[in-house]
Design a protein around this motif. Structure first.
Motif, PDB file in Angstrom:
ATOM      1  N   GLN A  41      48.206 -67.795  68.594  1.00  0.00           N
ATOM      2  CA  GLN A  41      48.886 -66.560  68.201  1.00  0.00           C
ATOM      3  C   GLN A  41      50.243 -66.437  68.899  1.00  0.00           C
ATOM      4  O   GLN A  41      51.237 -66.031  68.268  1.00  0.00           O
ATOM      5  CB  GLN A  41      48.015 -65.354  68.541  1.00  0.00           C
ATOM      6  CG  GLN A  41      46.777 -65.207  67.679  1.00  0.00           C
ATOM      7  CD  GLN A  41      46.082 -63.878  67.925  1.00  0.00           C
ATOM      8  OE1 GLN A  41      46.684 -62.816  67.759  1.00  0.00           O
ATOM      9  NE2 GLN A  41      44.823 -63.932  68.337  1.00  0.00           N
ATOM     10  N   LEU A  42      50.288 -66.768  70.177  1.00  0.00           N
ATOM     11  CA  LEU A  42      51.565 -66.721  70.891  1.00  0.00           C
ATOM     12  C   LEU A  42      52.568 -67.699  70.286  1.00  0.00           C
ATOM     13  O   LEU A  42      53.760 -67.394  70.177  1.00  0.00           O
ATOM     14  CB  LEU A  42      51.344 -67.035  72.373  1.00  0.00           C
ATOM     15  CG  LEU A  42      50.606 -65.975  73.182  1.00  0.00           C
ATOM     16  CD1 LEU A  42      50.248 -66.509  74.562  1.00  0.00           C
ATOM     17  CD2 LEU A  42      51.440 -64.699  73.305  1.00  0.00           C
ATOM     18  N   ASP A  43      52.078 -68.861  69.894  1.00  0.00           N
ATOM     19  CA  ASP A  43      52.956 -69.835  69.224  1.00  0.00           C
ATOM     20  C   ASP A  43      53.470 -69.274  67.910  1.00  0.00           C
ATOM     21  O   ASP A  43      54.663 -69.393  67.593  1.00  0.00           O
ATOM     22  CB  ASP A  43      52.195 -71.135  69.010  1.00  0.00           C
ATOM     23  CG  ASP A  43      53.073 -72.233  68.421  1.00  0.00           C
ATOM     24  OD1 ASP A  43      54.147 -72.495  68.983  1.00  0.00           O
ATOM     25  OD2 ASP A  43      52.678 -72.819  67.393  1.00  0.00           O
TER      26      ASP A  43
ATOM     27  N   GLY B 266      56.485 -70.647  76.294  1.00  0.00           N
ATOM     28  CA  GLY B 266      57.620 -71.115  77.088  1.00  0.00           C
ATOM     29  C   GLY B 266      57.182 -71.563  78.463  1.00  0.00           C
ATOM     30  O   GLY B 266      56.036 -71.337  78.875  1.00  0.00           O
ATOM     31  N   PRO B 267      58.083 -72.178  79.215  1.00  0.00           N
ATOM     32  CA  PRO B 267      57.750 -72.681  80.548  1.00  0.00           C
ATOM     33  C   PRO B 267      57.578 -71.591  81.588  1.00  0.00           C
ATOM     34  O   PRO B 267      57.198 -71.889  82.727  1.00  0.00           O
ATOM     35  CB  PRO B 267      58.951 -73.576  80.882  1.00  0.00           C
ATOM     36  CG  PRO B 267      60.079 -73.001  80.086  1.00  0.00           C
ATOM     37  CD  PRO B 267      59.467 -72.497  78.818  1.00  0.00           C
ATOM     38  N   ASP B 268      57.816 -70.353  81.208  1.00  0.00           N
ATOM     39  CA  ASP B 268      57.701 -69.238  82.145  1.00  0.00           C
ATOM     40  C   ASP B 268      56.321 -68.604  82.148  1.00  0.00           C
ATOM     41  O   ASP B 268      56.108 -67.579  82.796  1.00  0.00           O
ATOM     42  CB  ASP B 268      58.747 -68.167  81.824  1.00  0.00           C
ATOM     43  CG  ASP B 268      58.660 -67.648  80.382  1.00  0.00           C
ATOM     44  OD1 ASP B 268      57.871 -68.208  79.591  1.00  0.00           O
ATOM     45  OD2 ASP B 268      59.397 -66.695  80.053  1.00  0.00           O
ATOM     46  N   THR B 269      55.353 -69.194  81.443  1.00  0.00           N
ATOM     47  CA  THR B 269      54.052 -68.557  81.259  1.00  0.00           C
ATOM     48  C   THR B 269      52.930 -69.356  81.907  1.00  0.00           C
ATOM     49  O   THR B 269      52.841 -70.574  81.721  1.00  0.00           O
ATOM     50  CB  THR B 269      53.744 -68.364  79.764  1.00  0.00           C
ATOM     51  OG1 THR B 269      54.789 -67.588  79.169  1.00  0.00           O
ATOM     52  CG2 THR B 269      52.414 -67.642  79.569  1.00  0.00           C
TER      53      THR B 269
ATOM     54  N   TRP C  54      45.890 -76.773  73.799  1.00  0.00           N
ATOM     55  CA  TRP C  54      46.237 -77.517  75.015  1.00  0.00           C
ATOM     56  C   TRP C  54      47.579 -78.212  74.838  1.00  0.00           C
ATOM     57  O   TRP C  54      48.431 -78.200  75.735  1.00  0.00           O
ATOM     58  CB  TRP C  54      45.161 -78.554  75.347  1.00  0.00           C
ATOM     59  CG  TRP C  54      43.980 -78.012  76.079  1.00  0.00           C
ATOM     60  CD1 TRP C  54      42.715 -77.850  75.607  1.00  0.00           C
ATOM     61  CD2 TRP C  54      43.956 -77.548  77.438  1.00  0.00           C
ATOM     62  NE1 TRP C  54      41.903 -77.310  76.583  1.00  0.00           N
ATOM     63  CE2 TRP C  54      42.629 -77.131  77.718  1.00  0.00           C
ATOM     64  CE3 TRP C  54      44.914 -77.450  78.446  1.00  0.00           C
ATOM     65  CZ2 TRP C  54      42.251 -76.625  78.959  1.00  0.00           C
ATOM     66  CZ3 TRP C  54      44.540 -76.950  79.685  1.00  0.00           C
ATOM     67  CH2 TRP C  54      43.237 -76.542  79.934  1.00  0.00           C
ATOM     68  N   ARG C  55      47.767 -78.812  73.679  1.00  0.00           N
ATOM     69  CA  ARG C  55      49.033 -79.509  73.419  1.00  0.00           C
ATOM     70  C   ARG C  55      50.187 -78.511  73.395  1.00  0.00           C
ATOM     71  O   ARG C  55      51.285 -78.802  73.903  1.00  0.00           O
ATOM     72  CB  ARG C  55      48.931 -80.278  72.098  1.00  0.00           C
ATOM     73  CG  ARG C  55      50.212 -80.991  71.673  1.00  0.00           C
ATOM     74  CD  ARG C  55      50.753 -81.917  72.744  1.00  0.00           C
ATOM     75  NE  ARG C  55      49.779 -82.940  73.126  1.00  0.00           N
ATOM     76  CZ  ARG C  55      49.865 -83.643  74.243  1.00  0.00           C
ATOM     77  NH1 ARG C  55      50.850 -83.419  75.112  1.00  0.00           N
ATOM     78  NH2 ARG C  55      48.965 -84.564  74.511  1.00  0.00           N
ATOM     79  N   MET C  56      49.966 -77.332  72.829  1.00  0.00           N
ATOM     80  CA  MET C  56      51.022 -76.313  72.796  1.00  0.00           C
ATOM     81  C   MET C  56      51.426 -75.892  74.209  1.00  0.00           C
ATOM     82  O   MET C  56      52.617 -75.745  74.512  1.00  0.00           O
ATOM     83  CB  MET C  56      50.551 -75.081  72.016  1.00  0.00           C
ATOM     84  CG  MET C  56      50.393 -75.292  70.528  1.00  0.00           C
ATOM     85  SD  MET C  56      49.596 -73.850  69.767  1.00  0.00           S
ATOM     86  CE  MET C  56      49.310 -74.470  68.102  1.00  0.00           C
ATOM     87  N   VAL C  57      50.433 -75.684  75.066  1.00  0.00           N
ATOM     88  CA  VAL C  57      50.727 -75.303  76.447  1.00  0.00           C
ATOM     89  C   VAL C  57      51.543 -76.399  77.122  1.00  0.00           C
ATOM     90  O   VAL C  57      52.573 -76.136  77.763  1.00  0.00           O
ATOM     91  CB  VAL C  57      49.430 -75.029  77.235  1.00  0.00           C
ATOM     92  CG1 VAL C  57      49.732 -74.866  78.722  1.00  0.00           C
ATOM     93  CG2 VAL C  57      48.727 -73.790  76.695  1.00  0.00           C
TER      94      VAL C  57
ATOM     95  N   SER D 263      55.125 -76.829  75.704  1.00  0.00           N
ATOM     96  CA  SER D 263      56.032 -75.709  75.995  1.00  0.00           C
ATOM     97  C   SER D 263      56.397 -75.631  77.473  1.00  0.00           C
ATOM     98  O   SER D 263      57.216 -74.808  77.868  1.00  0.00           O
ATOM     99  CB  SER D 263      55.387 -74.391  75.561  1.00  0.00           C
ATOM    100  OG  SER D 263      54.233 -74.111  76.342  1.00  0.00           O
ATOM    101  N   GLY D 264      55.757 -76.474  78.308  1.00  0.00           N
ATOM    102  CA  GLY D 264      56.031 -76.433  79.742  1.00  0.00           C
ATOM    103  C   GLY D 264      55.263 -75.370  80.485  1.00  0.00           C
ATOM    104  O   GLY D 264      55.584 -75.060  81.643  1.00  0.00           O
ATOM    105  N   GLY D 265      54.235 -74.794  79.850  1.00  0.00           N
ATOM    106  CA  GLY D 265      53.435 -73.771  80.504  1.00  0.00           C
ATOM    107  C   GLY D 265      52.609 -74.327  81.650  1.00  0.00           C
ATOM    108  O   GLY D 265      52.481 -75.549  81.820  1.00  0.00           O
TER     109      GLY D 265
END
Length: 450
Positions: A237-239, A245-248, A261-264, A267-269
């Motif tokens: 949903q966040l995607d 983003g890398p700030d999360t 997992w791949r999205m995280v 995105s640099g999470g």
């Protein structure tokens, strides 16, 4: 005048590949900074004899609801579903700013006593504007390194966790940012603790992420804790909302789908895992090895002392035991050898220190005993009967030591525990947290009788 402390003659586990391990070495601290790590250092300094001690970077707890210290162990047998009712819908609405202060004071001193020098304080107890001020005041007084994560109020489970339409108050978040966190380089830094999709409407989710990015602070959110939250597809949903983003930091992650997992990772999470809570309360298997499989650097956290112990030794062993048990069982069932990627005791120490600093956004200043970093240092008494004799120093810390063996704790160059005793006023902290306990129990009884 330069202030120097020399830690002399300890078994140094720097957790910095360039510095390495020193079976007998010295650490020099100058004005709160690690000046040198070497086999022998000569300096005009206050000398702390580390003979028989294992010297490590301080542990990093990347997700703790510190405010819950006054209600320690009220839910020892709770599932996650029980927690929402027993804590968030029962005790949280009763919390005053004084209760938050007492909880954060005792809770962060508990961290220091256990060798946790950096804390992410996931503070979803901001029922009034005075609540965050009280939390931050307590963190400041104890001298712990902390990321204060401003969360929602918790005055009603229905209002704040069931498709909530109530966002955190932007004006108050800005006030806290301006008042306490004008710089991002201090001992205390700031984040936004969000509930995320599945618990809030998309408008609230989008508004909270936008607020964090407006203020230049990171975001921390619970995801995929239990099958129900996994079905929310929170990361997906966040995607879809364009918010990854890398700030999360994503907390728990027990039921993330493979594509999430791949999205995280893409995105640099970052990832925070609370293994004792996850195994005990039904969140799911602690996904330490899954995170590593996707190239992430998982960290560890305590989560809630309402139900589990508040020290990092427990988390290290819970993760180590649960993950190895899971992999061993899968391999036995499939008649396959265990993989070379099986977790090791040494990895667990790295996860609890360097990885934690990475996830908390402070790896540039802590997480390893690296010259130039701030001096967050812990010494473990390796002469104690539950630790001695030492064959493998990393294993001695991760598999044998406990809170009673934490001899010395230094944060930002300041000695917070010496010779096994905290330097703080423990009688006051205990009195305040016990008074808070009594006040909360009385308020609970009064509400039940009404």
């Amino acid at each position: 005048m330069t202030n120097r402390i020399l830690l002399r003659g300890g078994h140094v586990l720097s957790m910095d590949p360039g510095v390495g391990d020193l079976p007998e070495g010295d650490v020099l601290i100058e004005d709160g900074r690690i000046a040198a790590v070497d086999r022998e250092i000569g300096a005009d300094a206050e000398v702390l004899d580390m003979t028989g001690r294992i010297v490590i970077p301080g542990f990093v707890d990347t997700h703790r609801h510190t405010w819950e210290a006054p209600i320690r162990n009220v839910a020892p047998d709770a599932t996650l579903d029980d927690y929402f009712v027993d804590i968030l819908d029962t005790f949280a609405p009763l919390y005053t700013p004084e209760d938050v202060y007492a909880g954060n004071l005792a809770g962060s001193l508990e961290c220091l006593n256990a060798g946790i020098t950096t804390l992410v304080d996931w503070s979803h107890i901001n029922n009034t504007p005075e609540h965050p001020d009280a939390a931050i005041q307590a963190l400041t007084e104890t001298g712990i390194r902390a990321q204060y994560a401003y969360g929602s109020a918790n005055t009603s489970l229905a209002d704040y966790w069931f498709d909530s339409k109530i966002a955190v108050p932007g004006d108050d978040v800005r006030r806290i940012r301006d008042t306490y966190f004008s710089s991002d380089s201090g001992l205390l830094t700031m984040a936004l603790a969000t509930r995320g999709p599945g618990f809030c409407t998309h408008d609230v989710v989008t508004a909270e992420w936008a607020l964090a990015r407006e203020l230049g602070i990171p975001v921390t959110v619970h995801v995929a804790m239990g099958r129900l939250a996994g079905r929310f597809g929170m990361v997906k949903q966040l995607d879809d909302l364009g918010l990854l983003g890398p700030d999360t930091t994503y907390v728990h992650c027990c039921y993330l789908h493979e594509d999430e997992w791949r999205m995280v990772a893409d995105s640099g999470g970052t990832v925070s895992i609370a293994p004792q809570v996850e195994a005990q309360m039904g969140h799911g298997w602690p996904p330490v090895m899954k995170a590593i499989e996707y190239g992430l650097r998982p960290s560890l956290s305590i989560d809630v002392v309402t139900t589990v112990p508040g020290d990092m030794f427990t988390q290290i062993r819970a993760a180590f035991g649960a993950e190895r048990a899971r992999v061993n069982a899968d391999c036995w069932k499939a008649n396959l050898p265990v993989p070379d990627t099986m977790l090791t005791a040494r990895q667990m120490l790295e996860i609890a220190t360097r990885n934690g600093a990475h996830v908390a956004g402070v790896e540039d200043r802590t997480g390893s005993l690296t010259p130039g970093k701030r001096a967050d240092v812990v010494a473990i008494d390796a002469t104690a009967l539950n630790v001695a004799p030492v064959h493998d120093a990393a294993a001695a810390v991760t598999l044998s030591a406990d809170v009673s063996n934490v001899d010395t704790v230094i944060v930002d160059g300041v000695i917070r525990k010496r010779d096994g005793r905290l330097t703080a006023d423990l009688d006051r902290a205990r009195r305040l947290v016990e008074e808070s306990r009594d006040r909360l129990l009385a308020a609970k009884e009064a509400r039940s009788a009404a």
